[in-house]
Design an enzyme around this catalytic site. Sequence first.
Site, PDB file in Angstrom:
ATOM      1  N   GLN A 138       0.833  -1.207   0.000  1.00 22.33           N
ATOM      2  CA  GLN A 138       0.000   0.000   0.000  1.00 22.33           C
ATOM      3  C   GLN A 138       0.870   1.261   0.000  1.00 22.33           C
ATOM      4  O   GLN A 138       0.612   2.225  -0.712  1.00 22.33           O
ATOM      5  CB  GLN A 138      -0.889  -0.006   1.258  1.00 22.33           C
ATOM      6  CG  GLN A 138      -1.693   1.270   1.453  1.00 22.33           C
ATOM      7  CD  GLN A 138      -2.825   1.411   0.466  1.00 22.33           C
ATOM      8  OE1 GLN A 138      -3.633   0.515   0.325  1.00 22.33           O
ATOM      9  NE2 GLN A 138      -2.892   2.549  -0.228  1.00 22.33           N
ATOM     10  N   ASP A 189      -6.681   6.195   8.192  1.00 23.66           N
ATOM     11  CA  ASP A 189      -7.106   4.811   7.946  1.00 23.66           C
ATOM     12  C   ASP A 189      -8.196   4.502   8.972  1.00 23.66           C
ATOM     13  O   ASP A 189      -8.411   5.277   9.928  1.00 23.66           O
ATOM     14  CB  ASP A 189      -5.897   3.866   8.105  1.00 23.66           C
ATOM     15  CG  ASP A 189      -6.250   2.394   7.867  1.00 23.66           C
ATOM     16  OD1 ASP A 189      -7.241   2.124   7.154  1.00 23.66           O
ATOM     17  OD2 ASP A 189      -5.544   1.516   8.411  1.00 23.66           O
ATOM     18  N   CYS A 205      -6.113   4.886   2.496  1.00 25.32           N
ATOM     19  CA  CYS A 205      -5.859   3.633   1.772  1.00 25.32           C
ATOM     20  C   CYS A 205      -7.149   2.964   1.316  1.00 25.32           C
ATOM     21  O   CYS A 205      -7.125   2.162   0.384  1.00 25.32           O
ATOM     22  CB  CYS A 205      -5.043   2.688   2.635  1.00 25.32           C
ATOM     23  SG  CYS A 205      -5.848   2.304   4.199  1.00 25.32           S
ATOM     24  N   ARG A 260      -2.173   1.509  -6.763  1.00 29.32           N
ATOM     25  CA  ARG A 260      -1.933   0.142  -6.269  1.00 29.32           C
ATOM     26  C   ARG A 260      -1.539  -0.750  -7.443  1.00 29.32           C
ATOM     27  O   ARG A 260      -0.669  -1.606  -7.330  1.00 29.32           O
ATOM     28  CB  ARG A 260      -3.188  -0.433  -5.584  1.00 29.32           C
ATOM     29  CG  ARG A 260      -3.624   0.245  -4.309  1.00 29.32           C
ATOM     30  CD  ARG A 260      -2.622   0.116  -3.191  1.00 29.32           C
ATOM     31  NE  ARG A 260      -2.306  -1.261  -2.832  1.00 29.32           N
ATOM     32  CZ  ARG A 260      -3.051  -2.037  -2.037  1.00 29.32           C
ATOM     33  NH1 ARG A 260      -4.164  -1.581  -1.513  1.00 29.32           N
ATOM     34  NH2 ARG A 260      -2.673  -3.276  -1.743  1.00 29.32           N
TER      35      ARG A 260
HETATM   36  N1  NVA Z   1      -5.833  -1.030   8.845  1.00 28.73           N
HETATM   37  C1  NVA Z   1      -6.768  -1.638   7.914  1.00 28.73           C
HETATM   38  C2  NVA Z   1      -6.292  -1.445   6.525  1.00 28.73           C
HETATM   39  C3  NVA Z   1      -7.206  -1.981   5.461  1.00 28.73           C
HETATM   40  C4  NVA Z   1      -6.654  -1.810   4.074  1.00 28.73           C
HETATM   41  C5  NVA Z   1      -6.920  -3.112   8.270  1.00 28.73           C
HETATM   42  O1  NVA Z   1      -5.913  -3.736   8.623  1.00 28.73           O
HETATM   43  O2  NVA Z   1      -8.021  -3.617   8.204  1.00 28.73           O
HETATM   44  N1   CP Z   2      -6.242  -0.580   0.821  1.00 29.89           N
HETATM   45  C1   CP Z   2      -6.452  -1.903   0.707  1.00 29.89           C
HETATM   46  O1   CP Z   2      -5.573  -2.717   0.985  1.00 29.89           O
HETATM   47  O2   CP Z   2      -7.667  -2.223   0.226  1.00 29.89           O
HETATM   48  P1   CP Z   2      -8.288  -3.693   0.244  1.00 29.89           P
HETATM   49  O3   CP Z   2      -8.445  -4.062   1.690  1.00 29.89           O
HETATM   50  O4   CP Z   2      -9.611  -3.561  -0.446  1.00 29.89           O
HETATM   51  O5   CP Z   2      -7.364  -4.613  -0.450  1.00 29.89           O
END
Ligand code: NVA
Ligand code: CP
Length: 351
Positions: free
Chosen positions: A176, A264, A304, A332
């Site tokens: 990411q 995030d 993200c 990405r």
């Molecule tokens: N911090 C989040 C990011 C998702 C792309 C997770 O780990 O769920």
């Molecule tokens: N940002 C990201 O990793 O998105 P996804 O969880 O949809 O892959």
Amino acid sequence: MPKDSKATTIPKQSGKAGKKAAAQAVVPAPAPFLHTPESLPAPALAGRDFLSNLDTSAAELRVVMDTAHSMRRGEWRGVKPLSGLSMALVFEKASLRTRTTFDVGMYQLGGHAITLSNAEIGLGTRERVSDVARNLERWVDGVMGRVYLQQTLHELADHASIPIINGLSDMLHPSQLLADYQTIEQEFGTDLTGKRVVYIGDGNNLANSHIHMAILTGTDVTIVTPVGYEPNGAVLMDAVKRGATVTLTNDLGAIEGADVLYTDVWISMGQEAEADIRRRAFQGYQVTPQMLDTLAPNGIFLHCLPAHYGEETVPEATEHPKSRVFDQAENRLHAQKALMYHLLGGAKPRW
Ligand code: NVA
Ligand code: CP
């Protein structure tokens, strides 16, 4: 037309309202230069793992980023450097962006991707992680893993001779960050020394990876979290030891004048049981359009995604003129294609 098109103004980044600009972003204008198989750069990370951004040096990161920019400009259209190669995409958790971009990325580079959900393979439950690794290495040329524990990726890497890529763990989300920094470079150029990146919210996998990028790029990274939700202590200490400019604070005033504001989710995948406690702890840390108005004049907002609207941000921030979240999502694809090329590019098809 999107169902919610009456509720929010969709900006130039995406959607039918901005079809022309979006189309230009997704399908670049004719490339000023087109690669041939002979003109491709030498793969810089051949056979290596990518479990953390610190698995590349600053110089290697530069090579990957230059390739990502070149891919975004369309200069790799038509070359198939990963022809005959396959990648397994292993998912213990949900994904839109990571799954789509690694899969489409392999296709565009001439390779093949197979997605394996945990319901199918039972990483560590149906089968030992080490056995999964020793099976996959007999069939495919690389593995991308989205896992609960960073340790699972290390176990895969320890038992497989092929590159293992971190597609998100509890600790880090390094692929990411490649896309994030590609987006930042599009805005500010490739010398990011001293650029102020402010991450607000949970000191989670994204926050840890941001700290790694401060080490590699010289950005000035401030992590704004409520007490008790700081990033990993070892990651912070290591960054300080290496001379990175990293600040930890709970003062929201740090956002003012930032070049990049990043957030995030407050409740990461796997933390659903803590949702109520977390929502209370993060009150006041929501990114609003008013907050974005206080950034540097050319400052940008990144997320993200997915966004939990009403928690860490609101739709109006995504739609704000300073938002680059869909360019970031597009990247990405470019950044991971660049990464896969440099990791797998030298491999010979095994059949
Ligand atoms: N911090 C989040 C990011 C998702 C792309 C997770 O780990 O769920
Ligand atoms: N940002 C990201 O990793 O998105 P996804 O969880 O949809 O892959």
